[in-house]
Write a protein that holds these residues in place. Structure first.
Motif, PDB file in Angstrom:
ATOM      1  N   VAL A  96      36.436   4.142 -32.406  1.00  0.00           N
ATOM      2  CA  VAL A  96      36.530   5.191 -31.546  1.00  0.00           C
ATOM      3  C   VAL A  96      35.759   5.409 -30.507  1.00  0.00           C
ATOM      4  CG1 VAL A  96      36.537   7.970 -32.137  1.00  0.00           C
ATOM      5  CG2 VAL A  96      37.468   6.342 -33.787  1.00  0.00           C
ATOM      6  N   LEU A  97      34.318   5.099 -30.712  1.00  0.00           N
ATOM      7  CA  LEU A  97      33.388   5.017 -29.828  1.00  0.00           C
ATOM      8  C   LEU A  97      33.669   4.314 -28.664  1.00  0.00           C
ATOM      9  CD1 LEU A  97      30.479   6.254 -29.062  1.00  0.00           C
ATOM     10  CD2 LEU A  97      29.596   3.960 -29.898  1.00  0.00           C
ATOM     11  N   ALA A  98      34.591   3.300 -28.634  1.00  0.00           N
ATOM     12  CA  ALA A  98      35.023   2.286 -27.597  1.00  0.00           C
ATOM     13  C   ALA A  98      35.984   3.108 -26.887  1.00  0.00           C
ATOM     14  CB  ALA A  98      35.406   1.065 -28.047  1.00  0.00           C
ATOM     15  N   ALA A 103      37.635   6.415 -22.182  1.00  0.00           N
ATOM     16  CA  ALA A 103      38.072   7.654 -21.521  1.00  0.00           C
ATOM     17  C   ALA A 103      36.952   8.228 -20.317  1.00  0.00           C
ATOM     18  CB  ALA A 103      37.952   8.996 -22.521  1.00  0.00           C
ATOM     19  N   ALA A 104      35.704   7.931 -20.523  1.00  0.00           N
ATOM     20  CA  ALA A 104      34.628   8.171 -19.831  1.00  0.00           C
ATOM     21  C   ALA A 104      34.680   7.529 -18.549  1.00  0.00           C
ATOM     22  CB  ALA A 104      33.371   7.732 -20.286  1.00  0.00           C
ATOM     23  N   PHE A 105      35.255   6.125 -18.518  1.00  0.00           N
ATOM     24  CA  PHE A 105      35.536   5.456 -17.186  1.00  0.00           C
ATOM     25  C   PHE A 105      36.733   6.231 -16.385  1.00  0.00           C
ATOM     26  CE2 PHE A 105      38.916   2.560 -15.507  1.00  0.00           C
ATOM     27  CZ  PHE A 105      38.094   1.988 -14.274  1.00  0.00           C
ATOM     28  N   VAL A 106      37.815   6.777 -17.119  1.00  0.00           N
ATOM     29  CA  VAL A 106      38.800   7.378 -16.564  1.00  0.00           C
ATOM     30  C   VAL A 106      38.344   8.584 -15.821  1.00  0.00           C
ATOM     31  CG1 VAL A 106      41.166   8.356 -16.756  1.00  0.00           C
ATOM     32  CG2 VAL A 106      40.821   6.229 -17.851  1.00  0.00           C
ATOM     33  N   LEU A 107      37.407   9.421 -16.623  1.00  0.00           N
ATOM     34  CA  LEU A 107      36.779  10.692 -16.257  1.00  0.00           C
ATOM     35  C   LEU A 107      36.061  10.703 -14.824  1.00  0.00           C
ATOM     36  CD1 LEU A 107      35.690  12.775 -19.348  1.00  0.00           C
ATOM     37  CD2 LEU A 107      37.529  13.307 -17.603  1.00  0.00           C
ATOM     38  N   SER A 108      35.377   9.397 -14.684  1.00  0.00           N
ATOM     39  CA  SER A 108      34.664   8.995 -13.606  1.00  0.00           C
ATOM     40  C   SER A 108      35.534   8.788 -12.389  1.00  0.00           C
ATOM     41  CB  SER A 108      33.700   7.855 -13.717  1.00  0.00           C
ATOM     42  OG  SER A 108      34.522   6.674 -13.631  1.00  0.00           O
ATOM     43  N   MET A 109      36.777   8.089 -12.436  1.00  0.00           N
ATOM     44  CA  MET A 109      37.485   8.004 -11.461  1.00  0.00           C
ATOM     45  C   MET A 109      38.306   9.468 -11.260  1.00  0.00           C
ATOM     46  SD  MET A 109      37.358   4.997 -10.981  1.00  0.00           S
ATOM     47  CE  MET A 109      38.292   4.835  -9.663  1.00  0.00           C
ATOM     48  N   HIS A 208      44.190   2.013 -25.755  1.00  0.00           N
ATOM     49  CA  HIS A 208      43.229   2.281 -24.646  1.00  0.00           C
ATOM     50  C   HIS A 208      43.958   2.740 -23.656  1.00  0.00           C
ATOM     51  CE1 HIS A 208      39.166   1.281 -26.156  1.00  0.00           C
ATOM     52  NE2 HIS A 208      39.840   1.115 -27.257  1.00  0.00           N
ATOM     53  N   VAL A 209      45.215   2.019 -23.154  1.00  0.00           N
ATOM     54  CA  VAL A 209      45.989   2.564 -21.740  1.00  0.00           C
ATOM     55  C   VAL A 209      46.324   3.908 -21.965  1.00  0.00           C
ATOM     56  CG1 VAL A 209      47.833   2.204 -20.444  1.00  0.00           C
ATOM     57  CG2 VAL A 209      46.313   0.226 -21.022  1.00  0.00           C
ATOM     58  N   VAL A 210      46.686   4.181 -23.357  1.00  0.00           N
ATOM     59  CA  VAL A 210      47.321   5.765 -23.445  1.00  0.00           C
ATOM     60  C   VAL A 210      46.066   6.432 -23.640  1.00  0.00           C
ATOM     61  CG1 VAL A 210      48.469   6.984 -25.313  1.00  0.00           C
ATOM     62  CG2 VAL A 210      49.421   4.742 -24.832  1.00  0.00           C
ATOM     63  N   ILE A 211      45.101   6.206 -24.261  1.00  0.00           N
ATOM     64  CA  ILE A 211      43.755   7.161 -24.107  1.00  0.00           C
ATOM     65  C   ILE A 211      43.470   7.367 -22.623  1.00  0.00           C
ATOM     66  CG2 ILE A 211      41.401   7.026 -24.252  1.00  0.00           C
ATOM     67  CD1 ILE A 211      41.659   5.458 -27.206  1.00  0.00           C
ATOM     68  N   GLY A 212      43.411   6.377 -21.570  1.00  0.00           N
ATOM     69  CA  GLY A 212      43.301   6.644 -20.475  1.00  0.00           C
ATOM     70  C   GLY A 212      44.187   7.674 -19.595  1.00  0.00           C
ATOM     71  N   VAL A 213      45.587   7.338 -20.056  1.00  0.00           N
ATOM     72  CA  VAL A 213      46.716   8.265 -19.390  1.00  0.00           C
ATOM     73  C   VAL A 213      46.520   9.461 -19.917  1.00  0.00           C
ATOM     74  CG1 VAL A 213      48.889   8.381 -19.330  1.00  0.00           C
ATOM     75  CG2 VAL A 213      47.905   6.227 -19.038  1.00  0.00           C
ATOM     76  N   LEU A 243      45.950  12.072 -27.651  1.00  0.00           N
ATOM     77  CA  LEU A 243      44.519  11.436 -27.409  1.00  0.00           C
ATOM     78  C   LEU A 243      44.475  11.465 -28.961  1.00  0.00           C
ATOM     79  CD1 LEU A 243      42.883  13.392 -24.880  1.00  0.00           C
ATOM     80  CD2 LEU A 243      43.702  10.967 -24.887  1.00  0.00           C
ATOM     81  N   ALA A 244      44.335  12.708 -29.846  1.00  0.00           N
ATOM     82  CA  ALA A 244      44.151  12.699 -31.203  1.00  0.00           C
ATOM     83  C   ALA A 244      44.950  11.561 -32.096  1.00  0.00           C
ATOM     84  CB  ALA A 244      44.349  13.960 -31.960  1.00  0.00           C
ATOM     85  N   CYS A 245      46.168  11.264 -31.759  1.00  0.00           N
ATOM     86  CA  CYS A 245      46.900  10.139 -32.198  1.00  0.00           C
ATOM     87  C   CYS A 245      46.289   8.813 -32.027  1.00  0.00           C
ATOM     88  CB  CYS A 245      48.456  10.341 -31.688  1.00  0.00           C
ATOM     89  SG  CYS A 245      49.322   9.028 -32.605  1.00  0.00           S
ATOM     90  N   CYS A 246      45.851   8.639 -30.889  1.00  0.00           N
ATOM     91  CA  CYS A 246      45.321   7.304 -30.486  1.00  0.00           C
ATOM     92  C   CYS A 246      43.900   7.265 -31.410  1.00  0.00           C
ATOM     93  CB  CYS A 246      44.792   7.125 -29.059  1.00  0.00           C
ATOM     94  SG  CYS A 246      46.302   6.987 -27.972  1.00  0.00           S
ATOM     95  N   ALA A 247      43.153   8.241 -31.588  1.00  0.00           N
ATOM     96  CA  ALA A 247      41.933   8.196 -32.367  1.00  0.00           C
ATOM     97  C   ALA A 247      42.111   7.651 -33.856  1.00  0.00           C
ATOM     98  CB  ALA A 247      41.413   9.524 -32.287  1.00  0.00           C
ATOM     99  N   VAL A 248      43.522   8.273 -34.366  1.00  0.00           N
ATOM    100  CA  VAL A 248      43.859   8.140 -35.575  1.00  0.00           C
ATOM    101  C   VAL A 248      44.131   6.464 -35.910  1.00  0.00           C
ATOM    102  CG1 VAL A 248      45.426   8.266 -37.299  1.00  0.00           C
ATOM    103  CG2 VAL A 248      44.547  10.379 -36.238  1.00  0.00           C
ATOM    104  N   LEU A 249      45.009   5.847 -34.540  1.00  0.00           N
ATOM    105  CA  LEU A 249      45.435   4.687 -34.760  1.00  0.00           C
ATOM    106  C   LEU A 249      44.161   3.682 -34.762  1.00  0.00           C
ATOM    107  CD1 LEU A 249      48.507   4.586 -32.510  1.00  0.00           C
ATOM    108  CD2 LEU A 249      48.514   4.465 -35.035  1.00  0.00           C
ATOM    109  N   LEU A 250      43.235   4.150 -34.053  1.00  0.00           N
ATOM    110  CA  LEU A 250      41.951   3.188 -33.586  1.00  0.00           C
ATOM    111  C   LEU A 250      41.184   2.928 -35.259  1.00  0.00           C
ATOM    112  CD1 LEU A 250      40.408   4.498 -30.377  1.00  0.00           C
ATOM    113  CD2 LEU A 250      41.488   2.226 -30.765  1.00  0.00           C
ATOM    114  N   CYS A 251      41.463   4.075 -36.016  1.00  0.00           N
ATOM    115  CA  CYS A 251      40.639   4.140 -37.155  1.00  0.00           C
ATOM    116  C   CYS A 251      41.437   3.180 -38.140  1.00  0.00           C
ATOM    117  CB  CYS A 251      40.456   5.419 -37.975  1.00  0.00           C
ATOM    118  SG  CYS A 251      39.508   6.456 -36.971  1.00  0.00           S
TER     119      CYS A 251
END
Length: 726
Positions: A96-98, A103-109, A208-213, A243-251
């Protein structure tokens, strides 16, 4: 086996590849040109050259520096104190931290394209003056402009996705697919398919692509919502749900059924595409969004919330790591077993430094060098190009972390100098008891080399540094959550706010510039790695520790070269044993780690015809402390038992990398509880003498880390191990 050239390993000027390819291959002396240096007649010597996997491609080596935050995030889980259990909370938190780092990379862009360019710069004539590449954007309505500029974060995400997919085709999945694929959270290096599993990075890459999108969608909708944007706020629900769905899948572990994986990923991609198209379409139809002075609405809050979430995750990581029982390694673990939260915090810090540097440098370019800030008001008509408060804090935190680490390193070196000198004096007195006075300068040089080589074991003050940095990070997280910047905080706390806050502003600016210079230095080093073979090899040697492990946390990290090297080496050894040959695997430096990993993948019938010779090996000195759950001394003892103790390890006191394998044993108790283990480590005196031989003009050189294979002890060990193989 080593990362150097085949000619250097074989000590022979003419070699030919007998297996593998130009990236990693097996080499022998060319027929008819003699045997390898020091080899006995009738013995086939073969070198495995794998260094091109890490240093062969210039673009790959340069990308390692640019992908450093992702690499550190992926490395964090491998430093855990014990291996995974059925419900591995530690691995879930790391994943989840990864995801937040992506997300931080996409936010910088987003901060560059949507916030600085689209929202803050283009509406002001002074900012777009003499810039035709920006002027045409002013003709577009704000919604359409932001929608068009959203393609930049999508393009950046596509680039790093392509890099991860390309490296997966080159290195991962090299061997045959395992009949029983390992779970996502792997327990031991003996797990079938540990190295050749391509499912996990492919699964994480899609998430991670879906997290960025999804991060881009939330930022875009927050910017165009406005006071009457009820439809935009309605679209925020599925975007945040994505984003919440991606966080669940990462766990959750990667599903073992390929059909189920395809079904989940197809549904996830379809949902992401639908939400993104709706978000872009709504932004285009929104037309002229009511202008709001300052930053893109919701952007500063989004960055602050993300960094606050990272702070909470780091606290949970530290708590879970401290609560888990330790694996007995026979030596002190790295940072008292807190390696996972330490490296995870480093990943977040580096990611923040990269993001703040990128945003501040673009802002500085757009406002033509004018430094923004509350205490230095912009001239009339000038765009208020002010990055979010979180990036100011990130720059200050990065500067403070750098100073704390530098101070801890200097303190470590100074405070341990006396102890290291005593150790060096004891070794020198043992090795050179009767030395003439004229050899005193040479003896002093040897003493200093031994003292410097033992600094690797002294990492105590670094733990204190970590706790200071962690406390600093928690404070920064708190200030981010309430939107309080450095200058505003000082103004609130001091009775004379103007002067003190101005000093704070200059310190903050200095922190931004210093962190920016460090990141620019990374970019220059990446360019040097692209242009220079020597620089590329040096950088690859540093990244060997991180790129050795599979990508089970962050899929955009540099590729795992061991995913090819280990199965390839195990297959070659099995093939040679199958032809009736005895095989002695000789591994130098990091090659010894690859050798051990390959041995753990060999079947018992092959192991009976194999012996192991390591030299300059970091296994006992570094790996047992960094990775106690996977390469602790219990694992090394198991390797010795599987080989029936046909194992020799050559080491020197002057070697800053290599050392004994079983560093934690005591004289009254043999390592691994068996007398045979005492014969593994063989110490070599270095140099051979401190006086000049009558037939020579200079004293024998200090060998340090290289070479070992030219020593007589090396040839003797080869003969003894060969004779021990049944």
């Amino acid at each position: 086996m080593s990362g150097g050239t085949a000619e250097r390993m074989l000590d022979h000027p003419m070699v030919v590849r007998v297996a593998g390819d130009e990236h990693a291959g097996f080499y022998r002396p060319r027929p008819g040109t003699g045997v390898a240096g020091g080899a006995s007649a009738g013995v086939a010597v073969e070198a495995y050259r794998w260094g091109a996997l890490t240093a062969g491609a210039a673009v790959r080596t340069a990308s390692m520096l640019l992908l450093l935050p992702f690499m550190l995030a992926n490395l964090s889980i491998w430093l855990r104190p014990r291996s995974a259990d059925r419900f591995d909370l530690l691995a879930a938190l790391c994943r989840v931290l990864a995801g937040t780092i992506t997300a931080a990379f996409v936010l910088s862009m987003v901060g560059i394209s949507l916030d600085l360019v689209g929202w803050q710069c283009v509406p002001y004539e002074w900012c777009r003056q003499d810039r035709p590449y920006l002027s045409w954007l002013n003709a577009l309505p704000m919604g359409a402009r932001l929608s068009l500029l959203s393609l930049i974060p999508l393009l950046a995400l596509r680039v790093i996705w392509g890099m991860g997919r390309r490296s997966a085709r080159a290195l991962e999945g090299f061997g045959q697919p395992a009949p029983h694929p390992p779970t996502s959270y792997r327990e031991k290096l003996t797990t079938p398919g540990f190295w050749d599993d391509e499912r996990t990075p492919a699964w994480l890459r899609q998430i991670h692509v879906v997290i960025g999108v999804g991060t881009l969608d939330v930022s875009l909708l927050g910017g165009v919502s406005g006071p009457e944007g009820s439809a935009a706020r309605l679209l925020l629900v599925p975007a945040m749900g994505l984003l919440a769905c991606c966080a669940v899948l990462l766990c959750l572990p990667v599903p073992t059924s390929s059909t189920r994986v395809r079904r989940i990923l197809l549904s996830l991609r379809a949902a992401a595409a639908a939400v993104t198209l709706l978000s872009l379409g709504y932004a285009v139809r929104a037309g002229h969004v009511p202008p709001v002075a300052g930053q893109l609405p919701g952007y500063e809050g989004g960055v602050g919330v993300l960094q606050s979430a990272q702070g909470v995750l780091l606290v949970l990581l530290a708590a879970v790591t401290a609560a888990r029982p330790r694996t007995t390694t026979g030596s002190r673990p790295f940072l008292a077993g807190l390696g996972t939260p330490v490296v995870a915090a480093a990943a977040v810090t580096v990611a923040g430094a990269f993001a703040s540097t990128l945003v501040f440098r673009v802002a500085d370019q757009l406002d033509r060098g004018h430094v923004p800030g509350a205490l230095r008001a912009n001239p009339p008509g000038v765009a208020p190009l002010d990055p979010p408060v979180a990036y100011w804090w990130a720059a200050l935190a990065g500067l403070a972390a750098l100073m704390i680490l530098a101070g801890a390193a200097c303190t470590t070196y100074l405070l341990t100098a006396r102890r290291r000198r005593r150790v060096a004096e004891r070794i020198v007195a043992q090795d050179y008891p009767d030395v003439p006075p004229q050899a005193a300068p040479r003896l002093n040089a040897v003493r200093q080399a031994i003292a410097r080589s033992h600094v690797t074991e002294e990492l105590g003050p670094m733990l204190v540094a970590f706790f200071l940095i962690a406390a600093l990070g928690l404070a920064v997280t708190t200030f981010n959550a309430i939107g309080l910047g450095p200058t505003q905080l000082v103004a609130e706390l001091t009775a004379r706010p103007t002067g003190t806050a101005l000093v704070t502003a200059y310190i903050t600016d200095a922190g931004v510039w210093i962190i920016s210079l460090l990141v620019i230095g990374f970019i220059i080093l990446a360019y040097r790695s692209y242009r220079s073979t020597q620089t590329r090899r040096a950088m690859a040697a540093l990244f060997d520790l991180a790129d050795f492990w599979p990508r089970i946390v962050h899929p955009f990290a540099p590729p795992c070269y061991a995913a090819r090297a280990v199965p390839e080496l195990a297959k070659r050894v099995s093939g040679l044993v199958g032809t009736g040959k005895k095989v002695v695997i000789s591994g130098h430096s990091h090659g010894s780690v690859l050798a051990v990993a390959a041995i753990l993948q060999l079947p018992p019938d092959v192991l009976r015809r194999v012996a192991l010779l390591t030299h300059g090996s970091p296994l006992g000195r570094i790996y047992t402390r960094l990775y106690p759950a996977y390469l602790g001394q219990q694992t090394l003892c198991e390797i010795g038992e599987q080989l029936d103790w046909r194992w020799r390890n050559l080491w020197r006191d002057t070697d800053p990398v290599g050392g004994p394998i079983f560093v934690g044993h005591r004289a009254k108790r043999p390592p691994c509880g068996v007398p045979e283990a005492e014969s593994v480590d063989l110490r070599l005196r270095d140099p051979r003498a401190v006086t000049i031989d009558p037939t020579d003009t200079a004293p024998p050189p200090l060998e340090r880390h290289w070479p070992y294979h030219t020593q007589s002890a090396y040839q003797t060990s080869i003969r003894e191990l060969t004779e021990q193989i049944p």
